[in-house]
Design an enzyme around this catalytic site. Structure first.
Site, PDB file in Angstrom:
ATOM      1  N   SER A   6       3.612  13.054  46.180  1.00  0.00           N
ATOM      2  CA  SER A   6       3.536  12.588  47.568  1.00  0.00           C
ATOM      3  C   SER A   6       3.072  13.712  48.481  1.00  0.00           C
ATOM      4  CB  SER A   6       4.902  12.092  48.033  1.00  0.00           C
ATOM      5  OG  SER A   6       4.865  11.928  49.444  1.00  0.00           O
ATOM      6  N   HIS A  31       0.004   9.938  46.227  1.00  0.00           N
ATOM      7  CA  HIS A  31       0.856   9.025  46.997  1.00  0.00           C
ATOM      8  C   HIS A  31       0.810   9.448  48.468  1.00  0.00           C
ATOM      9  CE1 HIS A  31       4.182   6.128  47.405  1.00  0.00           C
ATOM     10  NE2 HIS A  31       4.711   6.982  48.256  1.00  0.00           N
ATOM     11  N   ASP A  33       2.103   8.654  52.287  1.00  0.00           N
ATOM     12  CA  ASP A  33       3.182   8.016  53.040  1.00  0.00           C
ATOM     13  C   ASP A  33       2.833   7.901  54.516  1.00  0.00           C
ATOM     14  OD1 ASP A  33       5.322   7.579  51.071  1.00  0.00           O
ATOM     15  OD2 ASP A  33       5.249   9.763  50.840  1.00  0.00           O
ATOM     16  N   MET A  35       3.909   6.555  58.136  1.00  0.00           N
ATOM     17  CA  MET A  35       5.123   6.161  58.880  1.00  0.00           C
ATOM     18  C   MET A  35       4.803   6.023  60.358  1.00  0.00           C
ATOM     19  SD  MET A  35       7.829   8.819  57.248  1.00  0.00           S
ATOM     20  CE  MET A  35       7.907   9.142  55.493  1.00  0.00           C
ATOM     21  N   HIS A  64       1.348   4.043  50.846  1.00  0.00           N
ATOM     22  CA  HIS A  64       2.655   3.418  51.078  1.00  0.00           C
ATOM     23  C   HIS A  64       2.819   3.265  52.588  1.00  0.00           C
ATOM     24  CE1 HIS A  64       7.328   4.042  50.689  1.00  0.00           C
ATOM     25  NE2 HIS A  64       7.015   2.843  51.132  1.00  0.00           N
ATOM     26  N   MET A  66       4.759   2.446  55.625  1.00  0.00           N
ATOM     27  CA  MET A  66       6.090   2.255  56.207  1.00  0.00           C
ATOM     28  C   MET A  66       5.885   1.973  57.684  1.00  0.00           C
ATOM     29  SD  MET A  66       7.990   5.273  54.107  1.00  0.00           S
ATOM     30  CE  MET A  66       6.430   6.014  53.631  1.00  0.00           C
ATOM     31  N   MET A 135      12.189   1.856  46.417  1.00  0.00           N
ATOM     32  CA  MET A 135      12.695   3.042  47.114  1.00  0.00           C
ATOM     33  C   MET A 135      14.032   3.461  46.500  1.00  0.00           C
ATOM     34  SD  MET A 135      10.304   3.693  49.198  1.00  0.00           S
ATOM     35  CE  MET A 135      11.138   5.203  49.689  1.00  0.00           C
ATOM     36  N   GLY A 143      12.787  14.781  50.443  1.00  0.00           N
ATOM     37  CA  GLY A 143      13.897  15.687  50.156  1.00  0.00           C
ATOM     38  C   GLY A 143      15.286  15.081  50.204  1.00  0.00           C
ATOM     39  N   ASP A 173      10.263   5.769  44.066  1.00  0.00           N
ATOM     40  CA  ASP A 173       9.894   6.639  45.183  1.00  0.00           C
ATOM     41  C   ASP A 173      11.136   7.181  45.884  1.00  0.00           C
ATOM     42  OD1 ASP A 173       8.613   7.930  47.221  1.00  0.00           O
ATOM     43  OD2 ASP A 173       7.766   6.124  48.147  1.00  0.00           O
ATOM     44  N   GLY A 175      13.524  11.203  45.746  1.00  0.00           N
ATOM     45  CA  GLY A 175      14.526  11.979  45.023  1.00  0.00           C
ATOM     46  C   GLY A 175      14.248  12.155  43.537  1.00  0.00           C
TER      47      GLY A 175
HETATM   48  C1  DX5 Z   1       9.976   8.595  51.677  1.00  0.00           C
HETATM   49  C2  DX5 Z   1       8.620   8.534  51.054  1.00  0.00           C
HETATM   50  C3  DX5 Z   1       8.514   9.270  49.780  1.00  0.00           C
HETATM   51  C4  DX5 Z   1       8.765  10.746  49.906  1.00  0.00           C
HETATM   52  C5  DX5 Z   1       9.434  11.175  48.635  1.00  0.00           C
HETATM   53  O1  DX5 Z   1      10.022   7.743  52.761  1.00  0.00           O
HETATM   54  O2  DX5 Z   1       8.241   7.194  50.806  1.00  0.00           O
HETATM   55  O3  DX5 Z   1       7.253   9.027  49.140  1.00  0.00           O
HETATM   56  O4  DX5 Z   1       7.609  11.511  50.090  1.00  0.00           O
HETATM   57  O5  DX5 Z   1       9.825  12.492  48.795  1.00  0.00           O
HETATM   58  P1  DX5 Z   1      10.841  13.170  47.804  1.00  0.00           P
HETATM   59  O6  DX5 Z   1      10.183  13.155  46.454  1.00  0.00           O
HETATM   60  O7  DX5 Z   1      10.983  14.538  48.371  1.00  0.00           O
HETATM   61  O8  DX5 Z   1      12.098  12.372  47.840  1.00  0.00           O
HETATM   62 ZN    ZN Z   2       6.371   6.801  49.540  1.00  0.00          ZN
END
Ligand code: DX5
Ligand code: ZN
Length: 214
Positions: A6, A31, A33, A35, A64, A66, A135, A143, A173, A175
């Site tokens: 990501s 990937h 993200d 937002m 992705h 969001m 998710m 993180g 996706d 952690g």
């Molecule tokens: C969270 C994102 C993830 C994020 C994952 O909203 O959708 O793709 O980047 O990050 P880590 O791998 O650090 O949990």
């Molecule tokens: Zn994501």
């Protein structure tokens, strides 16, 4: 399994360098993200950054979204380089229609589900869904700590996919790390997203290779 680092955890001041690193790594997808500060309590980046990534990326772009009203933006993200577009179940009043819309653009259609959303709600759309982005943290931030109930949800989703003779990929996706990756694989995951675990490592490239070996 496919590995999709990501870019949320990349160095935005050196984005081209990080995308080049991914080009030369064992990563399968990028990937991305997006937002909007409305669907999730954070703002990341949008179309111009996707276009910039597209110029350098040599691998499929897994976007992705969001965001609220994703149906208004899927065509623009296709033009900005998206190969996979995932919209949130919780953000789509007409999810079936939005999935058709994504496929008509020539993209693979994904549904992302929040940790509180049961996989059983995907039964009616699974045959139209190329990818489920499950998710394993609450969306909005990199993180965060992996939610353990995810394993059970993967098994339940796999059962729905098989029962409907669908070929949907299961993407996890949030952690993800080398500790939980083998357990996710055993539960039935096809794609692992990893942000902070990859970009926070001394060698992101070696970390991707290690995830790929799981
Ligand atoms: C969270 C994102 C993830 C994020 C994952 O909203 O959708 O793709 O980047 O990050 P880590 O791998 O650090 O949990
Ligand atoms: Zn994501």
């Amino acid at each position: 399994m496919l590995i999709a680092p990501s870019l949320l955890s990349a160095d935005f001041g050196n984005l081209e360098r990080d995308v080049l690193m991914l080009n030369h790594s064992e990563a399968d997808w990028l990937h991305i993200d997006v937002m909007d500060g409305v669907f999730v309590p954070n703002i990341s980046f949008g179309l111009p950054v996707c276009q910039a990534i597209q110029k350098t990326a040599k691998k499929p772009m897994d976007v992705h979204l969001m965001i609220v009203k994703p149906e208004n933006y899927v065509a623009a993200f296709k033009d900005a380089g998206a190969d996979y577009i995932s919209v949130h179940y919780e953000a789509c009043t007409h999810l079936h229609r939005t999935l058709q819309q994504i496929k008509q653009l020539g993209c693979k259609a994904g549904v992302a589900i929040n940790p509180h959303t049961p996989v059983s709600l995907l039964e009616e759309v699974i045959e139209h869904t190329d990818l489920v982005c499950m998710m394993s943290v609450n969306p909005g931030f990199g993180g965060q700590k992996f939610i353990e109930r995810t394993y059970k949800k993967i098994e339940q989703l796999k059962e729905i996919i098989i029962r409907n003779s669908a070929d949907t990929l299961i993407e996890i996706d949030g952690g993800v790390n080398l500790h939980n990756a083998p357990l996710l694989k055993a539960a039935g995951a096809d794609v692992l997203v990893a942000g902070s675990f990859v970009f926070g490592a001394a060698s992101p490239k070696d970390t991707i290779a290690a995830l790929k070996k799981v």
